[in-house]
Design a protein around this motif. Structure first.
Motif, PDB file in Angstrom:
ATOM      1  N   GLU A 155      -3.623   2.348   7.414  1.00 23.75           N
ATOM      2  CA  GLU A 155      -1.971   2.731   6.904  1.00 23.75           C
ATOM      3  C   GLU A 155      -2.238   3.913   6.002  1.00 23.75           C
ATOM      4  OE1 GLU A 155       1.782   2.200   6.166  1.00 23.75           O
ATOM      5  OE2 GLU A 155       0.743   1.104   7.458  1.00 23.75           O
ATOM      6  N   VAL A 156      -3.340   4.170   5.091  1.00 19.51           N
ATOM      7  CA  VAL A 156      -3.296   5.135   4.120  1.00 19.51           C
ATOM      8  C   VAL A 156      -4.568   6.005   3.839  1.00 19.51           C
ATOM      9  CG1 VAL A 156      -1.813   4.022   2.605  1.00 19.51           C
ATOM     10  CG2 VAL A 156      -4.102   3.635   2.155  1.00 19.51           C
ATOM     11  N   GLY A 157      -5.336   5.634   5.112  1.00 23.25           N
ATOM     12  CA  GLY A 157      -6.879   6.166   4.689  1.00 23.25           C
ATOM     13  C   GLY A 157      -7.088   7.507   5.069  1.00 23.25           C
ATOM     14  N   ASP A 158      -6.135   8.450   5.425  1.00 17.69           N
ATOM     15  CA  ASP A 158      -6.204   9.657   5.417  1.00 17.69           C
ATOM     16  C   ASP A 158      -5.456  10.389   4.126  1.00 17.69           C
ATOM     17  OD1 ASP A 158      -7.466   9.857   7.781  1.00 17.69           O
ATOM     18  OD2 ASP A 158      -5.393   9.935   9.212  1.00 17.69           O
ATOM     19  N   GLU A 159      -4.954   9.438   3.366  1.00 13.24           N
ATOM     20  CA  GLU A 159      -4.264  10.223   2.142  1.00 13.24           C
ATOM     21  C   GLU A 159      -5.072   9.871   0.827  1.00 13.24           C
ATOM     22  OE1 GLU A 159       0.158   9.190   2.138  1.00 13.24           O
ATOM     23  OE2 GLU A 159      -0.368   8.059   4.025  1.00 13.24           O
TER      24      GLU A 159
ATOM     25  N   LEU B 118       0.603  -1.068   0.098  1.00 11.82           N
ATOM     26  CA  LEU B 118      -0.074  -0.081  -0.104  1.00 11.82           C
ATOM     27  C   LEU B 118       0.845   1.198  -0.069  1.00 11.82           C
ATOM     28  CD1 LEU B 118      -2.561  -0.772   2.683  1.00 11.82           C
ATOM     29  CD2 LEU B 118      -3.119  -0.468   0.312  1.00 11.82           C
ATOM     30  N   ARG B 119       1.832   1.137   0.416  1.00 12.98           N
ATOM     31  CA  ARG B 119       2.690   2.347   0.949  1.00 12.98           C
ATOM     32  C   ARG B 119       3.624   2.702  -0.568  1.00 12.98           C
ATOM     33  NH1 ARG B 119       2.136   6.624   2.698  1.00 12.98           N
ATOM     34  NH2 ARG B 119       0.929   5.489   4.426  1.00 12.98           N
ATOM     35  N   VAL B 120       3.970   1.586  -0.963  1.00 10.29           N
ATOM     36  CA  VAL B 120       4.574   1.858  -2.374  1.00 10.29           C
ATOM     37  C   VAL B 120       3.623   2.425  -3.371  1.00 10.29           C
ATOM     38  CG1 VAL B 120       5.380   0.695  -4.507  1.00 10.29           C
ATOM     39  CG2 VAL B 120       6.132   0.059  -2.108  1.00 10.29           C
ATOM     40  N   GLN B 121       2.297   2.015  -3.398  1.00  9.27           N
ATOM     41  CA  GLN B 121       1.367   2.622  -4.288  1.00  9.27           C
ATOM     42  C   GLN B 121       1.175   4.187  -4.019  1.00  9.27           C
ATOM     43  OE1 GLN B 121      -0.206   0.737  -6.698  1.00  9.27           O
ATOM     44  NE2 GLN B 121       1.064  -0.683  -6.310  1.00  9.27           N
ATOM     45  N   VAL B 122       0.744   4.294  -2.819  1.00 10.54           N
ATOM     46  CA  VAL B 122       0.718   5.835  -2.388  1.00 10.54           C
ATOM     47  C   VAL B 122       1.937   6.891  -2.928  1.00 10.54           C
ATOM     48  CG1 VAL B 122       0.553   7.469  -0.423  1.00 10.54           C
ATOM     49  CG2 VAL B 122      -0.961   5.138  -0.594  1.00 10.54           C
ATOM     50  N   GLU B 123       3.314   6.169  -2.569  1.00  8.17           N
ATOM     51  CA  GLU B 123       4.305   7.060  -2.692  1.00  8.17           C
ATOM     52  C   GLU B 123       4.528   7.121  -4.249  1.00  8.17           C
ATOM     53  OE1 GLU B 123       7.497   5.072  -0.836  1.00  8.17           O
ATOM     54  OE2 GLU B 123       6.721   5.710   1.368  1.00  8.17           O
ATOM     55  N   ALA B 124       4.014   6.315  -5.137  1.00  6.59           N
ATOM     56  CA  ALA B 124       3.989   6.443  -6.608  1.00  6.59           C
ATOM     57  C   ALA B 124       2.894   7.473  -7.067  1.00  6.59           C
ATOM     58  CB  ALA B 124       3.720   5.206  -7.283  1.00  6.59           C
ATOM     59  N   GLY B 125       2.078   7.999  -6.128  1.00  8.31           N
ATOM     60  CA  GLY B 125       1.202   8.730  -6.608  1.00  8.31           C
ATOM     61  C   GLY B 125      -0.451   8.400  -7.221  1.00  8.31           C
ATOM     62  N   ILE B 126      -0.864   7.023  -6.704  1.00 10.33           N
ATOM     63  CA  ILE B 126      -1.973   6.667  -7.013  1.00 10.33           C
ATOM     64  C   ILE B 126      -2.969   7.448  -6.350  1.00 10.33           C
ATOM     65  CG2 ILE B 126      -1.268   4.090  -7.618  1.00 10.33           C
ATOM     66  CD1 ILE B 126      -2.874   4.434  -4.329  1.00 10.33           C
ATOM     67  N   HIS B 127      -4.314   7.226  -6.728  1.00 11.30           N
ATOM     68  CA  HIS B 127      -5.219   8.351  -6.250  1.00 11.30           C
ATOM     69  C   HIS B 127      -6.228   7.534  -5.389  1.00 11.30           C
ATOM     70  CE1 HIS B 127      -3.203   9.818 -10.229  1.00 11.30           C
ATOM     71  NE2 HIS B 127      -3.593  10.794  -9.352  1.00 11.30           N
ATOM     72  N   GLY B 128      -6.410   6.236  -5.362  1.00  7.14           N
ATOM     73  CA  GLY B 128      -7.413   5.624  -4.577  1.00  7.14           C
ATOM     74  C   GLY B 128      -6.974   4.243  -4.591  1.00  7.14           C
ATOM     75  N   ILE B 129      -7.716   3.495  -4.020  1.00  8.62           N
ATOM     76  CA  ILE B 129      -7.262   1.980  -3.832  1.00  8.62           C
ATOM     77  C   ILE B 129      -8.487   1.194  -3.538  1.00  8.62           C
ATOM     78  CG2 ILE B 129      -7.080   1.319  -1.196  1.00  8.62           C
ATOM     79  CD1 ILE B 129      -4.427   0.829  -3.427  1.00  8.62           C
ATOM     80  N   ILE B 130      -8.586  -0.187  -4.380  1.00  7.03           N
ATOM     81  CA  ILE B 130      -9.855  -0.702  -4.121  1.00  7.03           C
ATOM     82  C   ILE B 130      -9.337  -2.186  -3.627  1.00  7.03           C
ATOM     83  CG2 ILE B 130     -11.732  -1.930  -5.562  1.00  7.03           C
ATOM     84  CD1 ILE B 130     -11.447   0.182  -7.648  1.00  7.03           C
ATOM     85  N   LEU B 131      -9.962  -2.581  -2.522  1.00  6.77           N
ATOM     86  CA  LEU B 131      -9.885  -3.976  -2.035  1.00  6.77           C
ATOM     87  C   LEU B 131     -10.597  -5.053  -2.255  1.00  6.77           C
ATOM     88  CD1 LEU B 131      -9.430  -2.425   1.609  1.00  6.77           C
ATOM     89  CD2 LEU B 131      -7.494  -2.571  -0.066  1.00  6.77           C
ATOM     90  N   ALA B 132     -10.050  -6.299  -2.236  1.00  6.33           N
ATOM     91  CA  ALA B 132     -10.777  -7.332  -2.387  1.00  6.33           C
ATOM     92  C   ALA B 132     -11.756  -7.314  -3.729  1.00  6.33           C
ATOM     93  CB  ALA B 132     -11.845  -7.534  -1.288  1.00  6.33           C
TER      94      ALA B 132
END
Length: 308
Positions: free
Chosen positions: A69-73, A31-45
């Motif tokens: 981990e990333v919910g505020d970002e 998750l942290r790698v994705q956020v640091e790359a600049g992704i804009h949201g995440i879809i789980l499961a």
């Protein structure tokens, strides 16, 4: 958290230990790698997240972990892919209580519902929650198409806001824009059509290979939105052999092998899936290794604050 439905939304893989238990430490790192790359949201499961092998408690555990981990970002969405309307509503309500930003909603699983039943199902979930909803339209894999006439009925619900467009028909982007304008935000759900869909007006990309190559995926999105089409096209052409690993019944195994190759995951899957062997394995490893040898240098991209 409000969702503006623009950008790259990884349908992130679920990380397992060798004994098939959830590997939440590796999941957090990813998750942290994705956020640091600049992704804009995440879809789980989602499908790539091996939803069919996860029980309710595990889905909620993934949601808790991601929010911590990333919910505020970035927005964190939980995929709702249930066999009954009751179960879909229950899981949606639990996700809302826990703090999910929204949900991705599939038609009912197992039973092939008709148009009237699908619309009724979507409406019932929308009525049960205030969460923003991304409808997943994938008739190729799930046998049910959400037509424009069905969307005409669904847009009376303000929280039905976007579609993961996976019909494989690029003209559907234009048809939706002509019919609904910006009322339904369109995110392309097919890796091998993503740049074309964004050029035609899609707001973003629900991506698969982003799990292993987040920098390249985000670069294509940002370049297209900046009108730097030739630069985006060069990266996209390099990316295509990898993106084709996503339109395959073994997409989970394929993409997890790519994650291993780029150092951001493991290849552990949950049965009935098994690790690739033989010619299948050799082919996927060949695609990955050849692509890594030719991996392009990415141009400088000024990411606007509004895109994060």
């Amino acid at each position: 958290m409000n969702i503006d439905w623009h950008g790259v939304y990884p349908a992130i893989t679920t990380k397992f230990n060798e004994d098939e238990s959830l590997d939440l430490d590796t999941f957090r790192d990813h998750l942290r790698v994705q956020v640091e790359a600049g992704i804009h949201g995440i879809i789980l499961a989602g499908s790539l997240g091996e939803a069919s092998t996860l029980n309710r408690e595990e889905k909620l555990q993934l949601l808790d972990t991601a929010l911590d981990e990333v919910g505020d970002e970035i927005p964190v969405l939980l995929n709702i892919a249930e066999s009954t309307q009751r179960d879909a509503i229950q899981l949606t309500k639990e996700a809302e209580v826990k703090g999910a930003s929204g949900i991705m909603l599939l038609p009912p699983m197992q039973y092939k519902a008709d148009k009237r039943e699908v619309v009724s199902y979507f409406k019932a979930v929308a009525e049960a929650t205030d969460l923003p909803i991304l409808i997943y339209n994938n008739p190729v894999d799930y046998g049910i198409e959400v037509t424009l006439d069905m969307f005409e009925e669904l847009i009376e619900y303000d929280n039905i806001q976007a579609v993961k467009e996976s019909t494989r028909d690029l003209t559907n982007v234009t048809r939706m824009k002509n019919r609904f304008g910006d009322r339904i935000k369109i995110l392309c759900g097919v890796d091998t059509l993503a740049m074309e869909a964004m050029v035609m007006g899609a707001c973003g990309w629900v991506a698969g290979l982003v799990s292993a190559f987040p920098d390249e995926t985000v670069a294509i999105y940002e370049l297209v939105k900046a009108g730097r089409i030739e630069e985006a096209r060069e990266i996209y052409r390099w990316f295509m052999p990898l993106l084709e690993l996503d339109i395959n019944s073994k997409l989970v195994q394929n993409i997890k092998l790519a994650e291993v190759a780029t150092g951001v995951g493991t290849e552990h899957v949950r049965k009935p899936r098994l690790p690739l062997i033989g010619e299948e394995l050799e082919h996927v490893q060949s695609v990955i290794s050849e692509s890594l040898e030719k991996r392009p240098k990415l141009p400088e991209i000024q990411q606007p604050v509004s895109s994060r």
